[in-house]
Design a protein around this motif. Structure first.
Motif, PDB file in Angstrom:
ATOM      1  N   ARG A 141      24.438  -3.880 -37.694  1.00  0.00           N
ATOM      2  CA  ARG A 141      25.580  -4.502 -38.354  1.00  0.00           C
ATOM      3  C   ARG A 141      25.760  -3.845 -39.714  1.00  0.00           C
ATOM      4  O   ARG A 141      24.781  -3.388 -40.323  1.00  0.00           O
ATOM      5  N   PRO A 142      27.010  -3.799 -40.215  1.00  0.00           N
ATOM      6  CA  PRO A 142      27.253  -3.146 -41.506  1.00  0.00           C
ATOM      7  C   PRO A 142      26.471  -3.788 -42.654  1.00  0.00           C
ATOM      8  O   PRO A 142      26.014  -3.092 -43.561  1.00  0.00           O
ATOM      9  N   TYR A 143      26.326  -5.120 -42.642  1.00  0.00           N
ATOM     10  CA  TYR A 143      25.627  -5.803 -43.721  1.00  0.00           C
ATOM     11  C   TYR A 143      24.126  -5.577 -43.578  1.00  0.00           C
ATOM     12  O   TYR A 143      23.529  -5.908 -42.558  1.00  0.00           O
ATOM     13  N   ILE A 184      18.222 -16.899 -40.245  1.00  0.00           N
ATOM     14  CA  ILE A 184      18.480 -17.052 -38.819  1.00  0.00           C
ATOM     15  C   ILE A 184      19.870 -17.656 -38.631  1.00  0.00           C
ATOM     16  O   ILE A 184      20.242 -18.627 -39.304  1.00  0.00           O
ATOM     17  N   ALA A 185      20.651 -17.088 -37.722  1.00  0.00           N
ATOM     18  CA  ALA A 185      22.023 -17.554 -37.540  1.00  0.00           C
ATOM     19  C   ALA A 185      22.499 -17.253 -36.126  1.00  0.00           C
ATOM     20  O   ALA A 185      21.973 -16.367 -35.455  1.00  0.00           O
ATOM     21  N   ARG A 202      17.809 -23.635 -30.947  1.00  0.00           N
ATOM     22  CA  ARG A 202      17.818 -22.537 -29.979  1.00  0.00           C
ATOM     23  C   ARG A 202      17.720 -21.184 -30.668  1.00  0.00           C
ATOM     24  O   ARG A 202      16.943 -20.309 -30.247  1.00  0.00           O
ATOM     25  N   GLU A 203      18.512 -20.987 -31.729  1.00  0.00           N
ATOM     26  CA  GLU A 203      18.496 -19.702 -32.419  1.00  0.00           C
ATOM     27  C   GLU A 203      17.145 -19.436 -33.083  1.00  0.00           C
ATOM     28  O   GLU A 203      16.678 -18.295 -33.112  1.00  0.00           O
ATOM     29  N   ALA A 204      16.511 -20.480 -33.620  1.00  0.00           N
ATOM     30  CA  ALA A 204      15.186 -20.302 -34.220  1.00  0.00           C
ATOM     31  C   ALA A 204      14.188 -19.792 -33.190  1.00  0.00           C
ATOM     32  O   ALA A 204      13.371 -18.909 -33.478  1.00  0.00           O
ATOM     33  N   ASP A 261      13.245 -11.094 -32.173  1.00  0.00           N
ATOM     34  CA  ASP A 261      14.153 -10.561 -31.165  1.00  0.00           C
ATOM     35  C   ASP A 261      14.600  -9.181 -31.635  1.00  0.00           C
ATOM     36  O   ASP A 261      15.448  -9.052 -32.518  1.00  0.00           O
ATOM     37  N   GLU A 262      14.043  -8.152 -31.057  1.00  0.00           N
ATOM     38  CA  GLU A 262      14.305  -6.788 -31.518  1.00  0.00           C
ATOM     39  C   GLU A 262      15.733  -6.331 -31.234  1.00  0.00           C
ATOM     40  O   GLU A 262      16.199  -5.361 -31.836  1.00  0.00           O
ATOM     41  N   ASN A 263      16.420  -6.993 -30.324  1.00  0.00           N
ATOM     42  CA  ASN A 263      17.804  -6.628 -30.040  1.00  0.00           C
ATOM     43  C   ASN A 263      18.763  -7.146 -31.111  1.00  0.00           C
ATOM     44  O   ASN A 263      19.835  -6.575 -31.320  1.00  0.00           O
ATOM     45  N   GLU A 264      18.367  -8.222 -31.780  1.00  0.00           N
ATOM     46  CA  GLU A 264      19.220  -8.844 -32.781  1.00  0.00           C
ATOM     47  C   GLU A 264      18.822  -8.488 -34.214  1.00  0.00           C
ATOM     48  O   GLU A 264      19.670  -8.314 -35.081  1.00  0.00           O
TER      49      GLU A 264
END
Length: 284
Positions: free
Chosen positions: A177-179, A185-186, A201-203, A245-248
Protein backbone atom coordinates in the motif's frame (compact mmCIF):
# COMPACT_ATOMS: atom_id res chain seq x y z
CA UNK A 1 -9.43 14.58 13.43
CA UNK A 2 -10.06 15.72 9.87
CA UNK A 3 -13.83 16.10 10.30
CA UNK A 4 -13.51 18.24 13.45
CA UNK A 5 -13.88 21.71 11.97
CA UNK A 6 -13.93 23.78 15.16
CA UNK A 7 -15.71 27.03 14.31
CA UNK A 8 -16.90 25.82 10.89
CA UNK A 9 -20.25 24.03 10.43
CA UNK A 10 -20.58 21.22 7.87
CA UNK A 11 -24.05 20.96 6.30
CA UNK A 12 -24.69 17.86 4.20
CA UNK A 13 -28.49 18.15 3.97
CA UNK A 14 -29.39 17.78 0.31
CA UNK A 15 -32.41 20.03 0.92
CA UNK A 16 -29.92 22.94 0.99
CA UNK A 17 -29.24 22.39 -2.72
CA UNK A 18 -29.20 25.70 -4.63
CA UNK A 19 -27.70 27.33 -7.73
CA UNK A 20 -24.03 28.30 -7.44
CA UNK A 21 -22.99 31.77 -6.31
CA UNK A 22 -19.85 33.64 -7.32
CA UNK A 23 -18.10 32.97 -3.99
CA UNK A 24 -18.95 29.26 -3.78
CA UNK A 25 -16.21 26.67 -4.26
CA UNK A 26 -15.54 24.32 -7.17
CA UNK A 27 -14.26 20.77 -6.58
CA UNK A 28 -12.64 19.42 -9.73
CA UNK A 29 -10.98 15.99 -9.99
CA UNK A 30 -8.94 14.35 -12.73
CA UNK A 31 -7.97 10.76 -12.01
CA UNK A 32 -6.67 10.94 -8.42
CA UNK A 33 -5.80 14.63 -8.69
CA UNK A 34 -7.64 17.70 -7.40
CA UNK A 35 -7.47 21.25 -8.78
CA UNK A 36 -6.10 23.51 -6.03
CA UNK A 37 -3.73 26.35 -5.33
CA UNK A 38 -0.79 25.46 -3.09
CA UNK A 39 0.54 22.07 -2.02
CA UNK A 40 -0.46 21.89 1.64
CA UNK A 41 3.19 22.07 2.69
CA UNK A 42 4.96 25.29 1.78
CA UNK A 43 1.64 26.92 0.88
CA UNK A 44 -1.86 26.20 2.29
CA UNK A 45 -4.34 24.64 -0.08
CA UNK A 46 -7.12 26.79 -1.50
CA UNK A 47 -9.99 26.01 -3.87
CA UNK A 48 -11.16 27.82 -7.00
CA UNK A 49 -14.33 29.87 -6.68
CA UNK A 50 -17.26 29.68 -9.07
CA UNK A 51 -16.48 33.17 -10.42
CA UNK A 52 -13.30 31.77 -12.02
CA UNK A 53 -15.17 29.09 -13.97
CA UNK A 54 -16.78 29.56 -17.38
CA UNK A 55 -18.64 26.21 -17.61
CA UNK A 56 -21.06 26.85 -14.74
CA UNK A 57 -23.81 24.67 -16.17
CA UNK A 58 -21.59 21.66 -15.38
CA UNK A 59 -21.70 22.01 -11.61
CA UNK A 60 -23.32 19.50 -9.23
CA UNK A 61 -24.23 20.66 -5.73
CA UNK A 62 -22.45 18.67 -3.00
CA UNK A 63 -22.72 20.27 0.45
CA UNK A 64 -22.12 23.48 2.38
CA UNK A 65 -19.71 24.62 5.08
CA UNK A 66 -20.96 27.70 6.89
CA UNK A 67 -22.63 29.83 4.19
CA UNK A 68 -20.42 28.66 1.29
CA UNK A 69 -21.55 25.82 -0.96
CA UNK A 70 -19.28 23.32 -2.72
CA UNK A 71 -19.99 22.16 -6.26
CA UNK A 72 -18.53 19.24 -8.21
CA UNK A 73 -17.29 20.04 -11.72
CA UNK A 74 -18.89 17.36 -13.90
CA UNK A 75 -17.46 18.45 -17.25
CA UNK A 76 -14.32 17.26 -19.02
CA UNK A 77 -11.39 17.82 -16.66
CA UNK A 78 -9.00 16.25 -19.18
CA UNK A 79 -6.70 13.27 -19.07
CA UNK A 80 -3.48 12.59 -17.20
CA UNK A 81 -1.47 14.08 -20.05
CA UNK A 82 -3.52 17.19 -20.58
CA UNK A 83 -6.18 19.24 -18.87
CA UNK A 84 -9.32 20.55 -20.51
CA UNK A 85 -9.98 22.47 -17.29
CA UNK A 86 -7.43 25.15 -16.49
CA UNK A 87 -7.73 28.05 -14.05
CA UNK A 88 -4.79 30.49 -13.75
CA UNK A 89 -2.90 30.08 -10.49
CA UNK A 90 -4.32 26.60 -9.82
CA UNK A 91 -2.72 23.24 -10.55
CA UNK A 92 -3.53 19.55 -10.35
CA UNK A 93 -2.25 17.98 -7.12
CA UNK A 94 -2.48 14.34 -6.03
CA UNK A 95 -5.33 13.95 -3.53
CA UNK A 96 -2.70 12.83 -1.00
CA UNK A 97 -2.23 16.59 -0.48
CA UNK A 98 -5.55 16.55 1.38
CA UNK A 99 -3.83 14.66 4.19
CA UNK A 100 -1.73 17.76 4.88
CA UNK A 101 -4.50 19.18 7.08
CA UNK A 102 -3.52 22.63 5.80
CA UNK A 103 -6.03 24.11 6.18
CA UNK A 104 -8.42 21.71 7.92
CA UNK A 105 -11.62 22.96 6.28
CA UNK A 106 -10.28 22.68 2.72
CA UNK A 107 -8.81 19.22 3.30
CA UNK A 108 -12.02 17.88 4.84
CA UNK A 109 -14.11 19.39 2.04
CA UNK A 110 -11.77 17.90 -0.56
CA UNK A 111 -11.88 14.42 0.98
CA UNK A 112 -15.67 14.50 1.27
CA UNK A 113 -16.05 15.80 -2.28
CA UNK A 114 -13.72 13.04 -3.52
CA UNK A 115 -15.96 10.47 -1.80
CA UNK A 116 -19.02 11.83 -3.60
CA UNK A 117 -17.20 12.25 -6.91
CA UNK A 118 -16.10 8.60 -6.84
CA UNK A 119 -19.68 7.53 -6.12
CA UNK A 120 -21.10 9.65 -8.95
CA UNK A 121 -18.55 8.16 -11.35
CA UNK A 122 -19.39 4.58 -10.40
CA UNK A 123 -23.16 5.20 -10.44
CA UNK A 124 -23.56 6.54 -13.96
CA UNK A 125 -25.38 3.39 -15.06
CA UNK A 126 -28.04 1.29 -13.40
CA UNK A 127 -26.73 -1.95 -11.93
CA UNK A 128 -30.04 -3.69 -12.66
CA UNK A 129 -30.78 -2.82 -16.29
CA UNK A 130 -27.75 -0.83 -17.53
CA UNK A 131 -29.64 2.38 -18.33
CA UNK A 132 -27.86 5.70 -17.79
CA UNK A 133 -28.90 7.16 -14.44
CA UNK A 134 -29.91 10.73 -13.60
CA UNK A 135 -29.57 12.70 -10.33
CA UNK A 136 -32.61 12.65 -8.07
CA UNK A 137 -34.31 16.01 -7.60
CA UNK A 138 -35.46 15.08 -4.09
CA UNK A 139 -32.48 13.48 -2.35
CA UNK A 140 -28.80 12.62 -2.76
CA UNK A 141 -29.27 9.63 -5.04
CA UNK A 142 -28.99 8.50 -8.65
CA UNK A 143 -32.18 7.20 -10.25
CA UNK A 144 -32.72 4.88 -13.19
CA UNK A 145 -35.38 6.39 -15.51
CA UNK A 146 -36.14 2.93 -16.91
CA UNK A 147 -36.56 0.54 -13.95
CA UNK A 148 -36.64 3.25 -11.23
CA UNK A 149 -33.77 1.71 -9.29
CA UNK A 150 -32.41 4.17 -6.70
CA UNK A 151 -28.66 4.26 -5.94
CA UNK A 152 -27.50 5.92 -2.73
CA UNK A 153 -23.94 6.98 -1.83
CA UNK A 154 -21.62 4.08 -1.03
CA UNK A 155 -20.13 4.14 2.47
CA UNK A 156 -17.87 1.25 3.55
CA UNK A 157 -17.75 0.65 7.33
CA UNK A 158 -14.31 -0.36 8.63
CA UNK A 159 -12.84 -1.03 12.05
CA UNK A 160 -9.52 0.04 13.62
CA UNK A 161 -8.31 -1.82 16.71
CA UNK A 162 -5.63 -0.66 19.13
CA UNK A 163 -4.58 -3.96 20.69
CA UNK A 164 -2.64 -3.54 23.94
CA UNK A 165 -0.63 -5.81 26.25
CA UNK A 166 0.25 -4.19 29.55
CA UNK A 167 2.11 -1.00 28.58
CA UNK A 168 2.53 -1.89 24.91
CA UNK A 169 0.45 -1.49 21.77
CA UNK A 170 0.53 -3.55 18.58
CA UNK A 171 1.57 -1.52 15.53
CA UNK A 172 1.79 -2.63 11.93
CA UNK A 173 2.96 -1.60 8.49
CA UNK A 174 0.87 -2.47 5.47
CA UNK A 175 2.17 -4.59 2.61
CA UNK A 176 1.70 -3.28 -0.93
CA UNK A 177 0.00 0.00 0.00
CA UNK A 178 1.23 3.55 -0.65
CA UNK A 179 1.04 4.48 3.05
CA UNK A 180 4.20 3.21 4.79
CA UNK A 181 3.75 4.73 8.24
CA UNK A 182 2.74 2.97 11.44
CA UNK A 183 -0.81 1.63 11.53
CA UNK A 184 -3.08 -0.43 13.77
CA UNK A 185 -5.00 -3.61 13.04
CA UNK A 186 -7.85 -2.70 10.71
CA UNK A 187 -10.35 -4.17 8.29
CA UNK A 188 -13.75 -3.86 6.63
CA UNK A 189 -16.96 -5.08 8.20
CA UNK A 190 -18.24 -8.17 6.40
CA UNK A 191 -21.82 -9.27 5.79
CA UNK A 192 -23.60 -10.25 9.00
CA UNK A 193 -21.02 -8.69 11.33
CA UNK A 194 -21.21 -6.01 13.98
CA UNK A 195 -18.14 -3.75 14.25
CA UNK A 196 -17.21 -5.59 17.45
CA UNK A 197 -17.27 -8.93 15.63
CA UNK A 198 -15.09 -7.40 12.90
CA UNK A 199 -12.57 -6.19 15.50
CA UNK A 200 -12.20 -9.68 16.97
CA UNK A 201 -11.97 -11.34 13.56
CA UNK A 202 -9.36 -8.93 12.22
CA UNK A 203 -7.24 -9.27 15.37
CA UNK A 204 -7.14 -13.02 14.85
CA UNK A 205 -6.71 -12.96 11.06
CA UNK A 206 -3.98 -10.31 10.90
CA UNK A 207 -2.08 -10.95 14.12
CA UNK A 208 -3.27 -14.31 15.48
CA UNK A 209 -4.44 -12.65 18.71
CA UNK A 210 -7.54 -13.10 20.82
CA UNK A 211 -8.75 -9.89 22.42
CA UNK A 212 -10.87 -8.89 25.44
CA UNK A 213 -12.09 -5.70 27.12
CA UNK A 214 -13.10 -4.26 23.76
CA UNK A 215 -13.93 -0.56 24.28
CA UNK A 216 -15.29 1.93 21.79
CA UNK A 217 -12.86 4.82 21.19
CA UNK A 218 -14.41 6.96 18.46
CA UNK A 219 -15.39 7.18 14.80
CA UNK A 220 -14.45 9.14 11.71
CA UNK A 221 -15.68 9.60 8.14
CA UNK A 222 -12.71 9.08 5.79
CA UNK A 223 -13.78 10.24 2.36
CA UNK A 224 -10.46 9.51 0.65
CA UNK A 225 -11.38 5.80 0.79
CA UNK A 226 -15.19 6.15 1.06
CA UNK A 227 -15.03 4.76 4.61
CA UNK A 228 -16.75 5.23 7.92
CA UNK A 229 -14.12 4.23 10.48
CA UNK A 230 -14.97 2.87 13.94
CA UNK A 231 -12.13 2.69 16.47
CA UNK A 232 -11.77 0.35 19.45
CA UNK A 233 -9.14 -0.29 22.08
CA UNK A 234 -8.69 -3.82 23.44
CA UNK A 235 -6.42 -6.01 25.56
CA UNK A 236 -4.84 -9.30 24.54
CA UNK A 237 -6.70 -12.33 25.83
CA UNK A 238 -4.02 -14.97 26.47
CA UNK A 239 -0.67 -15.21 24.71
CA UNK A 240 0.77 -12.00 23.19
CA UNK A 241 2.66 -13.97 20.53
CA UNK A 242 2.03 -12.39 17.13
CA UNK A 243 1.26 -14.58 14.12
CA UNK A 244 1.40 -12.06 11.29
CA UNK A 245 -0.67 -12.35 8.12
CA UNK A 246 2.14 -11.96 5.61
CA UNK A 247 -0.28 -11.24 2.77
CA UNK A 248 -1.67 -8.18 4.54
CA UNK A 249 1.14 -6.88 6.73
CA UNK A 250 4.82 -6.21 6.11
CA UNK A 251 5.41 -5.83 9.86
CA UNK A 252 3.56 -6.32 13.16
CA UNK A 253 5.29 -5.69 16.48
CA UNK A 254 4.75 -4.46 20.05
CA UNK A 255 5.84 -0.95 21.00
CA UNK A 256 5.89 0.46 24.53
CA UNK A 257 4.22 3.76 25.35
CA UNK A 258 7.65 5.25 25.98
CA UNK A 259 8.99 4.21 22.57
CA UNK A 260 5.83 4.91 20.59
CA UNK A 261 6.54 8.01 18.47
CA UNK A 262 4.16 10.91 19.02
CA UNK A 263 2.21 11.33 15.74
CA UNK A 264 3.02 14.57 13.93
CA UNK A 265 -0.72 15.08 13.39
CA UNK A 266 -3.97 13.64 14.70
CA UNK A 267 -5.77 14.09 11.38
CA UNK A 268 -6.75 10.40 11.32
CA UNK A 269 -8.49 8.14 13.80
CA UNK A 270 -5.45 5.82 13.82
CA UNK A 271 -3.06 8.60 14.81
CA UNK A 272 -5.48 9.96 17.37
CA UNK A 273 -5.71 6.52 18.99
CA UNK A 274 -1.92 6.17 19.06
CA UNK A 275 -1.50 9.61 20.57
CA UNK A 276 -4.09 8.87 23.26
CA UNK A 277 -2.42 5.56 24.17
CA UNK A 278 0.97 7.23 24.44
CA UNK A 279 -0.42 9.85 26.84
CA UNK A 280 -2.93 7.80 28.84
CA UNK A 281 -2.37 4.11 28.21
CA UNK A 282 -5.56 2.05 28.09
CA UNK A 283 -7.37 4.68 30.17
CA UNK A 284 -9.19 7.10 27.89
Amino acid sequence: MLHELNEHVFRNEYSLKRPPRESDFVMAFKGRSILVKGDGKSEPLSLPEVRLLEEREQLQYLFAIDDRAFFLFTGDAGSKNGGALEIPGFSWQDIIALRSDNPRMVCFAGATAWHLSSWYQSSRYCGKCGTATVPSEEERAMVCPSCHNIIYPRIAPAVIVGITHRDRILVTRYRDRPYRGLALIAGFCEIGETPEMTARREAMEEAGLKIRDLRYFGSQPWGLDSNLLVGYMARVDGSPEIIRDENELAEAFWVSREDLPEPDTTISLTRTMMSCFKKNGFAF
